[in-house]
Scaffold this motif. Sequence first.
Motif, PDB file in Angstrom:
ATOM      1  N   ILE A   6       1.064  -1.047   0.105  1.00  0.00           N
ATOM      2  CA  ILE A   6       0.099  -0.082  -0.085  1.00  0.00           C
ATOM      3  C   ILE A   6       0.880   1.296   0.154  1.00  0.00           C
ATOM      4  N   GLY A   7       2.148   1.095   0.160  1.00  0.00           N
ATOM      5  CA  GLY A   7       3.103   2.227   0.137  1.00  0.00           C
ATOM      6  C   GLY A   7       3.688   2.601  -1.065  1.00  0.00           C
ATOM      7  N   LYS A   8       3.972   3.872  -1.107  1.00  0.00           N
ATOM      8  CA  LYS A   8       4.681   4.270  -2.335  1.00  0.00           C
ATOM      9  C   LYS A   8       6.281   3.881  -2.201  1.00  0.00           C
ATOM     10  N   ARG A   9       6.652   3.870  -3.234  1.00  0.00           N
ATOM     11  CA  ARG A   9       8.458   3.603  -3.279  1.00  0.00           C
ATOM     12  C   ARG A   9       9.078   4.795  -2.736  1.00  0.00           C
ATOM     13  N   VAL A  10      10.085   4.705  -1.741  1.00  0.00           N
ATOM     14  CA  VAL A  10      10.795   5.685  -1.258  1.00  0.00           C
ATOM     15  C   VAL A  10      11.935   5.748  -2.065  1.00  0.00           C
ATOM     16  N   THR A  11      12.281   6.955  -2.875  1.00  0.00           N
ATOM     17  CA  THR A  11      13.322   6.943  -3.686  1.00  0.00           C
ATOM     18  C   THR A  11      14.872   7.500  -3.110  1.00  0.00           C
ATOM     19  N   GLN A  12      14.535   8.154  -2.056  1.00  0.00           N
ATOM     20  CA  GLN A  12      15.939   8.595  -1.331  1.00  0.00           C
ATOM     21  C   GLN A  12      16.801   7.208  -0.981  1.00  0.00           C
ATOM     22  N   THR A  13      18.185   7.531  -1.186  1.00  0.00           N
ATOM     23  CA  THR A  13      19.106   6.636  -1.049  1.00  0.00           C
ATOM     24  C   THR A  13      19.360   6.335   0.728  1.00  0.00           C
ATOM     25  N   CYS A  14      20.093   5.312   1.215  1.00  0.00           N
ATOM     26  CA  CYS A  14      20.476   5.253   2.331  1.00  0.00           C
ATOM     27  C   CYS A  14      21.409   6.506   2.795  1.00  0.00           C
ATOM     28  N   ALA A  15      22.389   6.681   1.724  1.00  0.00           N
ATOM     29  CA  ALA A  15      23.402   7.942   1.854  1.00  0.00           C
ATOM     30  C   ALA A  15      22.872   9.284   2.157  1.00  0.00           C
ATOM     31  N   GLU A  16      21.400   9.266   1.273  1.00  0.00           N
ATOM     32  CA  GLU A  16      20.965  10.497   1.389  1.00  0.00           C
ATOM     33  C   GLU A  16      20.256  10.643   2.442  1.00  0.00           C
ATOM     34  N   LEU A  17      19.669   9.764   2.975  1.00  0.00           N
ATOM     35  CA  LEU A  17      18.773   9.743   4.142  1.00  0.00           C
ATOM     36  C   LEU A  17      19.565   9.801   5.551  1.00  0.00           C
ATOM     37  N   LEU A  18      21.004   9.115   5.481  1.00  0.00           N
ATOM     38  CA  LEU A  18      21.519   9.369   6.894  1.00  0.00           C
ATOM     39  C   LEU A  18      23.176   9.557   6.306  1.00  0.00           C
ATOM     40  N   PRO A  19      23.114  10.981   5.984  1.00  0.00           N
ATOM     41  CA  PRO A  19      24.637  11.273   5.964  1.00  0.00           C
ATOM     42  C   PRO A  19      25.843  11.148   7.011  1.00  0.00           C
ATOM     43  N   ASP A  20      26.973  10.699   6.658  1.00  0.00           N
ATOM     44  CA  ASP A  20      28.128  10.473   7.720  1.00  0.00           C
ATOM     45  C   ASP A  20      28.003  11.305   8.876  1.00  0.00           C
ATOM     46  N   THR A  21      27.730  12.587   8.587  1.00  0.00           N
ATOM     47  CA  THR A  21      27.739  13.529   9.731  1.00  0.00           C
ATOM     48  C   THR A  21      26.757  13.448  10.722  1.00  0.00           C
ATOM     49  N   ALA A  22      25.721  12.474  10.472  1.00  0.00           N
ATOM     50  CA  ALA A  22      24.733  12.110  11.544  1.00  0.00           C
ATOM     51  C   ALA A  22      25.325  11.318  12.602  1.00  0.00           C
ATOM     52  N   PHE A  23      26.378  10.677  12.229  1.00  0.00           N
ATOM     53  CA  PHE A  23      26.943   9.588  13.120  1.00  0.00           C
ATOM     54  C   PHE A  23      27.958  10.244  14.214  1.00  0.00           C
TER      55      PHE A  23
END
Length: 218
Positions: free
Chosen positions: A52-69
């Motif tokens: 029922i969901g739409k496809r999430v197009t953002q990549t993992c690198a886009e969703l959580l950049p290195d700076t977040a860690f």
Amino acid sequence: MTSRRSVRAISVAALAVPAALVLAACSGGDADGTATRSAGPTPSASATAAPIGKRVTQTCAELLPDTAFAVYGQQFELDGSAEPAKGSAAARIAQQRGRVCVFDEVADNSVTITVAVADLPEKSLTNLKDALYERGGSVPTYTVEGYFSLTDDVGRADAFADPYWITTSSTLFTEPGSAQPVVDAVRQVLAPNASATPGASVSPSATATPTPTATPAG
């Protein structure tokens, strides 16, 4: 005074959303996205049920950049071969054409951060929010409607930047504030202007901690 929650709870049974998807969101177990962190089974959805969901197009690198860690004091890298635990919230999101990302700590691969994002219809999000609200653990500092739970040393945070459901889990998340850098980073990418739904009430069991204090395990 009757809150939006009371109205939603009355109509929850009539909302057309797979029960397994709701159970995945409100389950304290199966909080982690990897098989080694699975705490218990969750009823599975029908194999023939259409997403029922739409496809999430953002990549993992886009969703959580290195700076977040940076706040965790360790380097993390994306584990492209990782599979979410069967029956986990991340696995349900994968079934709904969402994005699931598992990041391993470079110094200790047993320490992971799992992030999953689904783009869901309004009624499905309402059911998920109601299920999590009933469980308790509201977190007002997540900017949007958010929840946190800790089960078997695995912390799980859920946030709703409509139409997105964001869920993340890790042993590093010992309190709501420990997960906030991840929640904030993903929300900023998906819906930077999102806020809590007007009229949403805060669960009395909320124990939000605004400052991340996670100490890397291992």
